[in-house]
Design a protein around this motif. Structure first.
Motif, mmCIF file in Angstrom:
data_model
loop_
_atom_site.group_PDB
_atom_site.id
_atom_site.type_symbol
_atom_site.label_atom_id
_atom_site.label_comp_id
_atom_site.label_asym_id
_atom_site.label_seq_id
_atom_site.Cartn_x
_atom_site.Cartn_y
_atom_site.Cartn_z
ATOM 1 N N SER A 136 0.652 -1.158 -0.060
ATOM 2 C CA SER A 136 0.189 0.106 0.100
ATOM 3 C C SER A 136 0.780 1.207 -0.018
ATOM 4 O O SER A 136 2.084 1.260 0.542
ATOM 5 C CB SER A 136 -0.902 -0.140 1.217
ATOM 6 O OG SER A 136 -1.457 1.268 1.189
ATOM 7 N N SER A 137 0.359 2.243 -0.517
ATOM 8 C CA SER A 137 1.108 3.613 -0.486
ATOM 9 C C SER A 137 1.107 4.096 0.989
ATOM 10 O O SER A 137 1.944 5.034 1.205
ATOM 11 C CB SER A 137 0.291 4.859 -1.319
ATOM 12 O OG SER A 137 -1.076 4.946 -0.870
ATOM 13 N N TRP A 138 0.416 3.597 1.788
ATOM 14 C CA TRP A 138 0.515 3.787 3.190
ATOM 15 C C TRP A 138 1.603 3.023 4.076
ATOM 16 O O TRP A 138 1.906 3.417 5.115
ATOM 17 C CB TRP A 138 -0.786 4.046 3.943
ATOM 18 C CG TRP A 138 -1.730 4.427 3.394
ATOM 19 C CD1 TRP A 138 -3.046 4.089 2.844
ATOM 20 C CD2 TRP A 138 -2.177 5.974 3.363
ATOM 21 N NE1 TRP A 138 -3.642 4.949 2.065
ATOM 22 C CE2 TRP A 138 -3.322 6.150 2.779
ATOM 23 C CE3 TRP A 138 -1.308 7.055 3.771
ATOM 24 C CZ2 TRP A 138 -3.710 7.268 2.297
ATOM 25 C CZ3 TRP A 138 -1.800 8.140 3.756
ATOM 26 C CH2 TRP A 138 -2.902 8.633 2.848
ATOM 27 N N ASP A 139 2.366 2.137 3.540
ATOM 28 C CA ASP A 139 3.132 1.526 3.932
ATOM 29 C C ASP A 139 4.566 2.119 3.960
ATOM 30 O O ASP A 139 4.860 2.383 2.859
ATOM 31 C CB ASP A 139 3.323 0.029 3.230
ATOM 32 C CG ASP A 139 4.123 -1.049 3.865
ATOM 33 O OD1 ASP A 139 3.686 -1.659 4.857
ATOM 34 O OD2 ASP A 139 5.353 -1.263 3.680
ATOM 35 N N ASP A 176 -7.499 -2.332 1.572
ATOM 36 C CA ASP A 176 -6.266 -2.106 1.932
ATOM 37 C C ASP A 176 -6.348 -3.259 3.131
ATOM 38 O O ASP A 176 -7.501 -3.156 3.768
ATOM 39 C CB ASP A 176 -5.998 -0.916 2.506
ATOM 40 C CG ASP A 176 -5.298 0.113 1.576
ATOM 41 O OD1 ASP A 176 -4.851 1.074 1.871
ATOM 42 O OD2 ASP A 176 -5.568 -0.222 0.315
ATOM 43 N N ARG A 204 -11.186 -2.362 -4.605
ATOM 44 C CA ARG A 204 -9.975 -2.133 -4.001
ATOM 45 C C ARG A 204 -10.113 -2.336 -2.429
ATOM 46 O O ARG A 204 -11.056 -1.552 -1.719
ATOM 47 C CB ARG A 204 -9.560 -0.666 -4.388
ATOM 48 C CG ARG A 204 -8.290 -0.395 -4.067
ATOM 49 C CD ARG A 204 -7.856 0.926 -4.499
ATOM 50 N NE ARG A 204 -6.612 1.566 -4.088
ATOM 51 C CZ ARG A 204 -6.267 1.957 -2.662
ATOM 52 N NH1 ARG A 204 -7.233 1.985 -1.729
ATOM 53 N NH2 ARG A 204 -4.916 2.175 -2.473
ATOM 54 N N SER A 257 -8.640 2.159 5.302
ATOM 55 C CA SER A 257 -7.967 3.411 4.522
ATOM 56 C C SER A 257 -8.357 3.215 3.027
ATOM 57 O O SER A 257 -8.870 2.048 2.435
ATOM 58 C CB SER A 257 -6.456 2.931 4.435
ATOM 59 O OG SER A 257 -6.051 2.775 5.738
ATOM 60 N N THR A 258 -8.270 4.202 2.266
ATOM 61 C CA THR A 258 -8.703 4.463 0.965
ATOM 62 C C THR A 258 -7.345 5.050 0.264
ATOM 63 O O THR A 258 -6.219 5.124 1.106
ATOM 64 C CB THR A 258 -9.694 5.359 0.742
ATOM 65 O OG1 THR A 258 -9.689 6.666 1.411
ATOM 66 C CG2 THR A 258 -11.010 4.841 1.408
ATOM 67 N N GLN A 259 -7.550 5.460 -0.823
ATOM 68 C CA GLN A 259 -6.356 5.921 -1.507
ATOM 69 C C GLN A 259 -6.112 7.505 -1.102
ATOM 70 O O GLN A 259 -4.998 7.778 -1.168
ATOM 71 C CB GLN A 259 -6.852 6.152 -3.012
ATOM 72 C CG GLN A 259 -6.894 4.706 -3.669
ATOM 73 C CD GLN A 259 -6.890 5.099 -5.246
ATOM 74 O OE1 GLN A 259 -7.648 5.608 -5.633
ATOM 75 N NE2 GLN A 259 -5.954 4.599 -6.092
ATOM 76 N N THR A 272 -4.469 -5.094 6.433
ATOM 77 C CA THR A 272 -3.361 -5.015 7.528
ATOM 78 C C THR A 272 -2.806 -6.482 7.931
ATOM 79 O O THR A 272 -3.405 -7.209 8.065
ATOM 80 C CB THR A 272 -4.029 -4.249 8.578
ATOM 81 O OG1 THR A 272 -4.415 -2.838 8.327
ATOM 82 C CG2 THR A 272 -2.823 -4.011 9.845
ATOM 83 N N THR A 282 -2.403 -3.557 -0.555
ATOM 84 C CA THR A 282 -3.438 -3.229 -1.582
ATOM 85 C C THR A 282 -3.788 -4.413 -2.459
ATOM 86 O O THR A 282 -2.972 -4.974 -2.986
ATOM 87 C CB THR A 282 -3.076 -1.996 -2.406
ATOM 88 O OG1 THR A 282 -2.746 -0.685 -1.301
ATOM 89 C CG2 THR A 282 -4.099 -1.306 -3.176
ATOM 90 N N TYR A 317 1.101 -3.076 5.272
ATOM 91 C CA TYR A 317 -0.163 -2.596 4.806
ATOM 92 C C TYR A 317 -0.092 -2.858 3.196
ATOM 93 O O TYR A 317 0.695 -2.675 2.653
ATOM 94 C CB TYR A 317 -0.341 -1.026 4.621
ATOM 95 C CG TYR A 317 -0.432 -0.486 6.255
ATOM 96 C CD1 TYR A 317 -1.315 -1.203 7.052
ATOM 97 C CD2 TYR A 317 0.250 0.745 6.605
ATOM 98 C CE1 TYR A 317 -1.404 -0.816 8.368
ATOM 99 C CE2 TYR A 317 -0.019 1.154 7.736
ATOM 100 C CZ TYR A 317 -0.779 0.440 8.737
ATOM 101 O OH TYR A 317 -0.718 0.947 10.135
#
Length: 1381
Positions: A221-224, A250, A248, A263-265, A252, A240, A238
């Motif tokens: 994920s971009s949050w990782d 996310d 879509r 979470s979303t984008q 954990t 995706t 995280y």
């Protein structure tokens, strides 16, 4: 075997093996599972899986059971589990036998263990490995040899399309896409006489579908990575996920497992989603999120065969890639990054290998675990070597030294280098030879049994893009100095070698003791050389070898590339001028030449120089030569004792004549000892730069003579023996690999290919050996081409590599193409692709022409093989002269260089465009040569089975083969060449014992192993397909049997061509299975080949004549059938006498045809003018007859020509009659003397007294008992009155003849046939009388031999009962006790 073999489901290896059987051969196929009392079933529950029964072995550890469970479909891809019993966690290292209360039916529970950050990544990697499971096309793309058995066992393959809309599977109207046409007839390119060699048919599209699309995307994920506060709360990763439905999510990763967060984008919300469960297994969560994933994942687990997915220990190169070089599916998981975590440190390969070697070997289980560990370590080592070669050669690694001529590299715990090119050894070729011989020496010391304490480094050599690299594990260094400062320097570090110096220590004594034992096992002689400083140094090895004590406390031996003795044929002797000067100085010229046969130099031009100075003898030759010398020694001793009063009189412990005979024989054969036969070699003889002390000159001369004799032994004995074997057997080499194996088995180096060719050309049977000539010439050509190609690749840049390789191949295979033609074509393609003027412009390789390349190849062939007049002016002339195939040469080139071509049909006769373009070069793979790890217990069981087979003890051999297959499964998952041979033998023996279903199942596995381990087009694979055809035919699967035979024929046509004796075997089988004119084409072609290769009077030819006669009878052509059977009868008559069972069978068969022809002629005459309107009844053999004939043709059973039993019986009768007559005469004389009062009757002779003229009653009794033992031991299968000896091939060879019992033929058959009216003109007179005479002579033989259940007439008689028919084909021949096959 010392320990009892435990059979059953024995670990992950055996579980995989048994699964392979069921997955490959269907649910109803019987699996050869080995049962034993130590295995019992338990019930597995927990971890979210459905309860199932699981077979465990008592000698397992808990971790073995858990590892096997994790490989099961019911559990995979779950991980991070542990086992409990009765609520108590089980220690992974505890043995199952030590667990109290564990008995059959007990319940073991799988319990989920919380994840750590590391174990969570391992779990994701495990899931990705399953989702990324390679499809059939991926196997080709990665260079792995595929298993194509499923394309035959499955009727139709599903249509699969490429992204551009083109189909991977050919249209059904194309005959090259199917092994059989819709009408059951073979395709045209597989008919006899066809010159079409389609490559597309070699790798038909697999019946298994391509890998399904599970997800659209799976990435980090971009949050990782998680922020610090979330790490403290347990968030690991995280992820995706984008499902195929477009959703879509996310996800954990946490200690409890995986869940969907909010979470979303745009928004980061790590809280769990309200509808998401927490799943310990990631695939369970994906199944919950996406129904489409659940459906695809569940379906794919049952469709993909584990056979294709199971990795082989070492890569087997597939020289053909997929038809489309691009991928057919995208990799949606590459950005997950779970494998990108760098290792803490590179593995210490030497430590891992030595730890595996040092494992205990007391029990069988310990030895199996040790061998499996060694195989796993070496397999991983070889994979790293391959990766390291690509990294180094492609420039991604920097050298660690400052020597530009010999750069060294470190990669993944490996030390890689090219080695220094020394002028002493012959420059670049000497460097390559030293690397190869170093690997050979390490293999020899590693194979020593029972020698613990002497270690070698893990070693491999790899060829990639024209460069050869040596790879070794990092040496442990010398014994430390800091902790042993108080000890003497001689007790650590370098302990052995020319430069070791004078030292004395316990460590040195220990390493000398180890080297002495090793030298004795390797037949090496202790000797003394002079060090550079003038000191005398005793050695057990070559002067280059060093022995040291490593920092780990182990003794290591290094630099063993000159362990083998030198080949005196390529060690030039001093010139005549130098010899004359030495002779003037008092030296003995004859001593210098002692050991060579007379006129050896004049006739053969040997000894001579070679491009490098590292020509060494092979260990196989050393052993064969020692056995040859020992035979000479025993014969000389016997002759000398016979000349001195008799062997029995002189062969006593205290008789001096025996001692003198032994001494004289030892001196004459060159034994190193005067009192016993002892033959060893000195590895430093004929080595440049080695000096010996003056007082060792006598010993040096003895060793020089011995090496000359060994070198001459190759020319005078081994090469002629190889040629003679090829002359008599139809299981001769088919390609370069099988030729290399056959030569190496006899100890013949490949540098002698020119002398093999010369021996064949000087033979009076040169025409019958044309297939061997073809292979030898092709091997010389391709080996010389490979050396030129290696030089050609030097300095090439990566962008022009594919274009340069295709240009090289065009210059080699299509001489009428010029460099300008290829260059212009490349430039046009480059301009269309927007790359400017083209990669070939301004490069040196693009100026290479066909003539220049051919001159370079011929020059190398002259230097290496001395074949200046054998290659000719060009390739086309060479192809025409020896009937070579360019497609076969292309295959050999690719297998030797690692080049992989695109799967398509190549045309070499086109003048419009190059046949091979840059797009056809898919890849170049590293070619790794490595150490072979031992499978000692499995090999011992296999060789014990071979010994039982030679003695005719089939039941004992069957049990040993079952043990061997089990042991191979435990060590290497059956993916081993020797395991393939073992399975093939087991299938053959099971078939002979009447276990047809088991034979089919085991042979299916043997085919898969051969395809995966040896190659899909290896000669052994061809042979395994032919055997499989017999076993499936026995089960009534005639169509599948035809497919197997056609597959074998297609492969052999590709790698060699139609002009080969093995084609006759395949065509004979196809002629038996097919019907009509198609069968006749194959049978006539088989007859033509057998007559051409073996002659008209050979047994192969005679029995093929009978098959043709049988086919003609099935068509009603009795006149033609009689002509062919007459040829067969003439051959049998020339081979045997008139009373031989096979000759009588042939007469009876000819008699039957004659009677049928007479009956048909009479019926046609009685019908009058309407005879032409009548239909002649055609007779066909029964399915049982066809099967028995196929069994003989393929060599599963052998027909013995030897009439030794009849000869023994006749001699026994004569001896018995003579002894009886003599005894009666003596008794009458004694009785007369008593009556006349001339003396007392003599006492009866005891059993220990000798009776004149061959013996008295005791001798008769002994001979009779021996005869009964021979009758009891002789076992055979009867095929229409034949002497059939049941023999099996052992390790690719032929076993010795088993004893046999002659079954005679006595039944008289009814006449039941119609025939051609013209046949009566031939047979009404004399032939009918011969049949009557034959019937009359039968009564004289009834008392000597039991009746058989049929004759050759059964083959065409439909009036006999099924099961009484026989067969009459042959594969192996024995004339007067001499094997001919």
């Amino acid at each position: 075997m010392k320990d009892k073999v435990r059979k059953g489901a024995a670990g992950r290896a055996q579980a995989k093996t048994n699964d392979v059987i069921s997955l490959t051969h269907g649910k109803d196929a019987p699996a050869t599972k080995l049962e034993d009392d130590s295995s019992f079933p338990v019930k597995i529950q927990g971890a979210g899986v459905e309860p199932f029964e699981f077979q465990i072995c008592g000698f397992w550890q808990v971790q073995d059971a858990l590892t096997t469970l994790l490989s099961r479909d019911e559990v995979a891809p779950r991980s991070n589990l542990y086992l409990t019993f009765a609520g108590t966690p089980l220690d992974p290292l505890a043995g199952l036998q030590t667990i109290k209360g564990l008995k059959p039916g007990a319940v073991l529970r799988l319990v989920e263990e919380p994840f750590t950050a590391r174990s969570a990544r391992h779990h994701l990697a495990r899931v990705l490995e399953l989702l990324r499971a390679s499809g059939p096309q991926d196997a080709l793309r990665e260079g792995r040899s595929p298993s194509l058995l499923d394309t035959l066992t499955n009727a139709h393959a599903p249509e699969t399309s490429l992204p551009n809309g083109k189909s991977l599977k050919r249209s059904a109207s194309n005959p090259k896409s199917e092994a059989l046409n819709n009408d059951g007839a073979p395709p045209e390119y597989l008919l006899p006489g066809s010159s079409d060699r389609p490559l597309m048919a070699l790798l038909p599209h697999s019946s298994q579908p391509e890998i399904p699309t599970y997800l659209r995307d799976l990435s980090l994920s971009s949050w990782d990575p998680p922020p610090g506060n979330r790490k403290l709360q347990g968030d690991f990763l995280y992820i995706t996920v984008v499902t195929t439905e477009g959703q879509r999510c996310d996800v954990t990763s946490c200690p409890k497992g995986f869940f969907v967060n909010r979470s979303t984008q745009e928004v980061f919300d790590p809280r769990p989603s309200q509808s998401s469960p927490v799943c310990h297994c990631f695939t369970d969560l994906l199944c919950h999120i996406s129904p489409a994933f659940k459906q695809a994942f569940t379906k794919s687990r049952h469709q993909i065969s584990e056979v294709d997915m199971m990795p082989t220990p070492y890569q087997t190169l597939c020289w053909l890639g997929p038809p489309c070089a691009t991928r057919t599916h995208k990799n949606t998981f590459s950005s997950l990054g779970v494998e990108d975590q760098p290792a803490n440190q590179a593995p210490d390969w030497n430590e891992e290998l030595q730890v595996a070697k040092d494992r205990p070997q007391t029990t069988l289980e310990e030895r199996l675990q040790r061998e499996r560990a060694l195989l796993q370590v070496n397999s991983a080592f070889v994979r790293t070597v391959s990766q390291g070669a690509e990294t180094v050669i492609e420039g991604f690694a920097e050298p660690v030294n400052g020597n530009p001529e010999d750069p060294a590299f470190l990669f993944g715990g490996l030390f890689m280098s090219r080695g220094a090119a020394s002028n002493v050894f012959g420059g670049e070729r000497g460097r390559r030879a030293a690397q190869r011989l170093e690997l050979k020496g390490v293999q020899m010391y590693s194979d020593l049994q029972g020698l613990q304490g002497l270690h070698t480094l893990p070693t491999a050599i790899v060829d990639y893009r024209g460069v050869r690299l040596s790879a070794q594990g990092l040496a442990p260094g010398l014994e430390g100095t800091e902790q042993e400062e108080g000890t003497a320097p001689v007790s650590r570090g370098l302990l052995y070698g020319v430069n070791a110096g004078l030292q004395e220590s316990p460590n040195r004594r220990r390493i000398l003791e180890l080297l002495a034992h090793a030298a004795k096992a390797l037949s090496l002689q202790r000797h003394v050389v002079l060090a550079p400083n003038g000191h005398r140094v005793p050695l057990f090895t070559s002067v280059d070898t060093q022995g040291l004590l490593g920092a780990d406390g182990r003794f290591y031996i290094l630099d063993v590339f000159r362990t083998l003795p030198a080949d005196a044929n390529y060690c030039p002797e001093p010139s005549e001028v130098e010899q004359y000067k030495e002779s003037c100085n008092g030296s003995d010229e004859t001593a210098l030449r002692e050991g060579w046969p007379q006129n050896y130099q004049k006739d053969l031009g040997l000894p001579k120089s070679f491009p490098h100075s590292l020509c060494r003898l092979r260990p196989e030759l050393m052993q064969t030569f020692i056995q040859h010398k020992h035979s000479q020694f025993t014969q000389l001793v016997r002759e000398k004792l016979e000349n001195n009063g008799g062997f029995e009189e002189c062969a006593t412990a205290c008789d001096s004549r025996a001692t003198e005979a032994v001494r004289a024989a030892c001196q004459e054969v060159g034994s190193l000892s005067d009192v016993i036969f002892e033959m060893r070699f000195c590895p430093n003889i004929f080595s440049p730069g080695v000096s010996f002390p003056i007082n060792e000159s006598a010993s040096v001369h003895i060793h020089e003579k011995l090496l000359r004799e060994a070198a001459a032994f190759i020319i005078t004995h081994q090469i002629p023996a190889f040629v003679e074997h090829c002359l008599q057997s139809n299981e001769t080499p088919m390609d370069g690999a099988s030729l290399k194996e056959a030569l190496h088995e006899r100890g013949i180096n490949l540098r002698y290919l020119g002398y093999v060719l010369k021996t064949i050309n000087q033979s009076k049977h040169k025409e019958r050996l044309r297939h061997i000539t073809r292979i030898v010439v092709g091997e010389i050509l391709m080996r010389s081409t490979r050396r030129v190609f290696n030089s050609f690749l030097q300095g090439l840049d990566m962008p022009c590599l594919a274009t340069a390789v295709s240009h090289f191949l065009c210059c080699l295979l299509v001489p009428h193409f010029t460099a300008s033609t290829v260059g212009e074509d490349t430039k046009k393609k480059s301009r269309r692709r927007g790359r400017g003027p083209g990669a070939s412009e301004g490069t040196t390789w693009s100026t290479l022409t066909a003539n220049e390349l051919w001159n370079q190849v011929c020059q190398d062939a002259v230097q290496t093989y001395n074949v200046s007049d054998s290659l000719g002016p060009g390739l086309n002339q060479l192809v025409d002269r020896h009937r070579l195939q360019k497609i076969s040469l292309l295959r050999e080139f690719c297998l030797k260089t690692g080049v992989q071509l695109r799967l398509r049909d190549y045309l070499f006769d086109s003048h419009s465009k190059p046949p091979i373009g840059p797009d056809d070069i898919i890849n170049i793979f590293p070619m790794v040569k490595h150490i072979q790890m031992p499978t000692s217990d499995a090999s011992k069981a296999f060789h014990a089975a071979q010994n039982y087979l030679q003695k005719g003890l089939m039941d004992q051999a069957y049990e040993q083969l079952k043990d061997a297959t089990y042991l191979f499964g435990r060590v290497c998952d059956d993916l081993h060449p020797e395991a393939c041979y073992c399975h093939s033998q087991l299938a053959k023996l099971a078939f002979l014992l009447g276990k047809t279903a088991e034979a089919r199942s085991v042979q299916l596995r043997a085919v898969v192993i051969s395809e995966r381990v040896l190659g899909f087009d290896h000669p052994n694979t061809i042979h395994q397909y032919a055997l499989l055809a017999v076993y499936v035919c026995a089960g009534g699967e005639t169509n599948l049997a035809q497919k197997c035979l056609l597959r074998a024929r297609l492969l052999l046509l590709t790698i060699h061509g139609e002009d080969h004796p093995y084609i006759a075997r395949l065509d004979s089988c196809l002629g038996l299975l097919l019907t009509g004119d198609q069968a006749g084409k194959y049978l006539k072609n088989a007859l033509r080949l057998n007559a051409s290769f073996f002659g008209p009077t050979n047994l192969h030819t005679a029995l093929t004549q009978h098959l043709v006669s049988q086919w003609l009878c099935s068509k009603g052509d009795y006149r033609g059938a009689m002509n062919h059977e007459k040829e067969a009868l003439a051959a049998f008559t020339s081979l045997f006498d008139e009373d031989h069972p096979q000759t009588r069978c042939s007469k009876e068969f000819l008699c039957t045809i004659t009677k049928q022809a007479v009956q048909v002629e009479r019926s046609l005459r009685q019908a009058g003018p309407k005879a032409t309107e009548q239909t002649v009844e055609c007779l066909s053999p029964t399915s049982e007859t066809v099967l028995e004939q196929m069994v003989l043709v393929t060599g599963i059973k052998k027909i013995a020509i030897s009439d030794r039993y009849q000869e023994y019986k006749q001699k026994h009768k004569e001896l018995k009659a003579a002894v009886t007559k003599e005894l009666m005469s003596k008794a009458a004389k004694e009785l007369s003397e008593v009556i006349n009062g001339q003396g007392e009757p003599t006492q009866e002779r005891g059993s220990g007294e000798e009776v004149p003229n061959g013996g008295g009653p005791a001798v008769v009794e002994t001979n009779e008992s021996q005869l009964e033992e021979k009758k009891t031991a002789d076992t055979l299968g009867s095929a229409n009155g034949h002497m059939i000896e049941e023999k099996t091939e052992v390790d690719g060879g032929e076993a010795e003849a088993s004893p046999r019992v002659v079954l005679n033929t006595e039944e008289k058959l009814e006449d039941s046939a119609d025939g051609d009216s013209s046949a009566a003109n031939v047979v009404e007179g004399s032939e009918e009388g011969q049949c009557e005479q034959l019937d009359e002579t039968k009564s004289d033989e009834v008392g000597e031999s039991p009746k058989s259940k049929g004759t050759w007439a059964d083959v065409v008689s439909n009036m006999t009962t099924a099961g009484e028919t026989g067969s009459n084909c042959v594969e192996s021949i024995s004339v007067n006790g001499t094997d001919q096959a």
